[in-house]
Design an enzyme around this catalytic site. Structure first.
Site, PDB file in Angstrom:
ATOM      1  N   GLN A  78       0.828  -1.214   0.000  1.00 31.48           N
ATOM      2  CA  GLN A  78       0.000   0.000   0.000  1.00 31.48           C
ATOM      3  C   GLN A  78       0.867   1.271   0.000  1.00 31.48           C
ATOM      4  O   GLN A  78       0.494   2.295   0.562  1.00 31.48           O
ATOM      5  CB  GLN A  78      -0.957   0.004   1.190  1.00 31.48           C
ATOM      6  CG  GLN A  78      -2.157  -0.898   1.001  1.00 31.48           C
ATOM      7  CD  GLN A  78      -3.077  -0.462  -0.150  1.00 31.48           C
ATOM      8  OE1 GLN A  78      -3.139   0.700  -0.508  1.00 31.48           O
ATOM      9  NE2 GLN A  78      -3.802  -1.411  -0.717  1.00 31.48           N
ATOM     10  N   SER A  79       2.016   1.222  -0.656  1.00 26.46           N
ATOM     11  CA  SER A  79       2.921   2.376  -0.695  1.00 26.46           C
ATOM     12  C   SER A  79       2.311   3.566  -1.426  1.00 26.46           C
ATOM     13  O   SER A  79       1.772   3.437  -2.534  1.00 26.46           O
ATOM     14  CB  SER A  79       4.220   1.968  -1.397  1.00 26.46           C
ATOM     15  OG  SER A  79       4.977   3.110  -1.739  1.00 26.46           O
TER      16      SER A  79
END
Ligand SMILES: *Cc1c(COP(=O)(O)O)cnc(C)c1O
Length: 330
Positions: A78-79
């Site tokens: 989920q960067s």
């Protein structure tokens, strides 16, 4: 030469919506007994914004100067960093290869497919996966192999480096953000900001001190405990001084870290963070993300009594798309 003269020698692509707004958080501030303000770096514009836009302006400036055709970057699933890179690469007409690391245990389908992952796909990035989430050097090496394969096909890859062995180019964006804050002409008793790779924290601290401003900054730990993070900040400040060719203006006692909201670890929620996200939405209409800004606000709320009456700046670093990846946990 001033620190800003040094800064102006680095290539940069101007893509963020800057300056970002500086606004009072009147309702939440009243509840907490603080004169609370927010720096809206969630509003840096391109690709849902966030702090990585300021950092990437300098990485992509370097990439353009090298004639790059492909941007390579690694990060958590989920960067926000990789999502912002994919958006900015698209705007520059470059391809983008993203390596997603399994950093967070026990995640569900929303985490793997929604939020930033969905956006990475919409942006047309090529996704790769990397199993070991705590091995920064290993992740960079794996990215190097993807770069080799691209080079063999005639592409010119540029790797946005994550490991602390590489120059802290992204911190330049926050040296500039320090200038921006000072031009917005407000004084604060303390600034509270997330400290992950520490480039945001280091850039702000370096920039403010180099510009003669002594406002205390508290870095809120989101990935490592305060002892480990302090060592990282110290080291990255030295790296930044070397990169800029400007003496490190930060004193040892200026490196302040707070790890009270970190548990149970990177990218994992606790009740204080859930409460901070809800409370900020309900009092101010502002969304915080679960991995960074939510932890920063949770730490700020936890120390509100000690800060009573002070003028506090909460630095929002963005990341809201991850809310959709964490729907189950919220
Ligand atoms: C990456 C990130 C941070 C941490 O910034 P660093 O410069 O890595 O310390 C904070 N907030 C958000 C939303 C991020 O994506």
């Amino acid at each position: 030469m001033t620190v800003l003269d040094h800064l102006s020698t680095f290539p940069r692509v101007h893509m963020g919506h800057l300056p970002t707004p500086l606004e009072p958080m009147t309702n939440l501030g009243r509840e907490l007994g603080l004169d609370l303000w927010i720096k809206r770096d969630d509003c840096t514009g391109i690709g849902f914004g966030g702090n990585k836009v300021r950092q990437l302006e300098f990485y992509l400036g370097k990439a353009l100067a090298q004639g790059a055709t492909q941007i390579l970057i690694t990060g958590a699933v989920q960067s926000n960093f990789v999502r912002a890179a994919a958006a900015m690469a698209a705007r520059l007409g470059m391809g983008c290869h993203i390596q997603l690391e399994d950093r967070v245990p026990d995640v569900g389908a929303q985490y793997r497919e929604n939020g930033n992952v969905l956006l990475d796909q919409l942006l047309g990035a090529t996704l790769h996966s990397f199993p070991e989430g705590e091995d920064e050097a290993g992740a960079d090496a794996a990215l190097g192999e993807i770069a080799e394969a691209l080079r063999a096909k005639g592409e010119i890859p540029y790797i946005v480096p994550l490991s602390a062995d590489q120059p802290p180019t992204g911190a330049l964006g926050y040296v500039d953000a320090a200038r921006e804050l000072l031009e917005q002409d407000a004084e604060f008793d303390v600034v509270v900001v997330a400290s992950g790779s520490a480039l945001t924290h280091c850039g702000l601290l370096f920039g403010l001190r180099a510009l003669g401003n002594g406002t205390p900054i508290t870095g809120v730990c989101v990935r490592r405990d305060a002892t480990a993070q302090k060592a990282r900040v110290r080291r990255r400040l030295d790296d930044l001084a070397q990169l800029m060719g400007f003496a490190n203006p930060v004193a040892e006692q200026d490196i302040q870290l707070d790890d009270r909201a970190l548990a149970p670890g990177y990218g994992r929620l606790n009740d204080g963070v859930r409460e901070a996200i809800r409370r900020t939405a309900r009092t101010e209409g502002v969304f915080l993300d679960p991995v960074y800004a939510g932890k920063v606000m949770a730490a700020l709320i936890a120390q509100a009594d000690a800060l009573k009456g002070q003028r506090v700046l909460f630095w929002h670093t963005g990341g809201q798309p991850a809310l959709f990846g964490y729907a189950d946990a919220l």
